[in-house]
Write a protein that holds these residues in place. Structure first.
Motif, short mmCIF file in Angstrom:
data_model
loop_
_atom_site.label_atom_id
_atom_site.label_comp_id
_atom_site.label_asym_id
_atom_site.label_seq_id
_atom_site.Cartn_x
_atom_site.Cartn_y
_atom_site.Cartn_z
N UNK A 166 -0.65 9.39 -6.53
CA UNK A 166 -0.47 9.68 -5.09
C UNK A 166 -1.83 10.77 -4.81
N UNK A 167 -2.04 10.63 -3.77
CA UNK A 167 -3.50 11.55 -3.37
C UNK A 167 -4.71 10.90 -3.77
N UNK A 168 -4.63 9.80 -4.60
CA UNK A 168 -5.98 9.12 -4.85
C UNK A 168 -6.25 8.15 -3.77
N UNK A 169 -7.58 7.72 -3.77
CA UNK A 169 -8.08 6.62 -3.08
C UNK A 169 -7.38 5.46 -3.28
N UNK A 170 -7.18 5.12 -4.52
CA UNK A 170 -6.45 3.93 -4.81
C UNK A 170 -5.00 3.78 -4.29
N UNK A 171 -4.24 5.03 -4.47
CA UNK A 171 -3.00 4.89 -3.90
C UNK A 171 -2.95 4.78 -2.16
N UNK A 172 -4.18 5.39 -1.81
CA UNK A 172 -4.12 5.25 -0.10
C UNK A 172 -4.66 3.96 0.24
N UNK A 173 -5.48 3.10 -0.44
CA UNK A 173 -5.53 1.90 -0.20
C UNK A 173 -4.65 0.65 -0.54
N UNK A 174 -4.25 1.12 -1.85
CA UNK A 174 -3.24 0.00 -2.41
C UNK A 174 -1.97 0.30 -2.86
N UNK A 175 -1.70 1.42 -3.04
CA UNK A 175 -0.42 2.15 -3.53
C UNK A 175 -0.13 1.83 -4.93
N UNK A 176 -0.59 0.76 -5.30
CA UNK A 176 -0.45 0.19 -6.87
C UNK A 176 -1.81 -0.06 -7.44
N UNK A 177 -1.60 0.12 -8.72
CA UNK A 177 -3.00 -0.22 -9.46
C UNK A 177 -2.73 -1.67 -10.37
N UNK A 178 -3.65 -2.68 -9.88
CA UNK A 178 -3.12 -3.65 -10.24
C UNK A 178 -4.36 -4.22 -11.41
N UNK A 179 -3.85 -4.84 -12.57
CA UNK A 179 -4.94 -5.34 -13.55
C UNK A 179 -4.82 -6.76 -13.76
#
Length: 114
Positions: A20-33
């Protein structure tokens, strides 16, 4: 008529919650590999991750490509922890562990059926 290519690799995906609070969270909500793996030697051939910047995508690719998952995942995790110093490091590791687990579960299931 389209030509189909012989496939010698498999594609494995997994996800983890983005910090939370990261750009990744703001755009995707999840980290995908997404891992492309050669099952003949369990080597990572290519990788993509849901990073925002091209530099981060390229960096993680250079960290992971060429690694054989048959060597275990601990050395790869140490490599990530040593070189990838960001808020999303833990999300990357969680997603990688999930992808690794999925890959070997499916591989063993496929091998036991043959």
């Amino acid at each position: 008529m389209s030509k189909q290519y012989e496939m010698n690799t498999v594609l494995v995906t997994a996800y983890a919650k983005a910090p939370q609070g990261s750009a990744m969270y703001e755009v995707y909500k999840h980290a995908g590999i997404i891992l492309e793996i050669d099952p003949s030697d369990d080597t990572i051939v290519d990788v993509e991750f849901t990073f925002i910047t091209d530099l981060a995508k390229d960096f993680i690719r250079r960290l992971l490509v060429g690694y054989s998952l048959s060597n275990g995942i601990e050395d790869l995790i140490k490599r990530i922890e040593s070189h990838y110093l960001t808020p999303s490091t833990n999300s990357v590791i969680v997603a990688l562990k999930a992808a690794n687990k999925r890959y070997f579960e499916k591989k063993h299931l496929t091998n036991s059926v043959e």
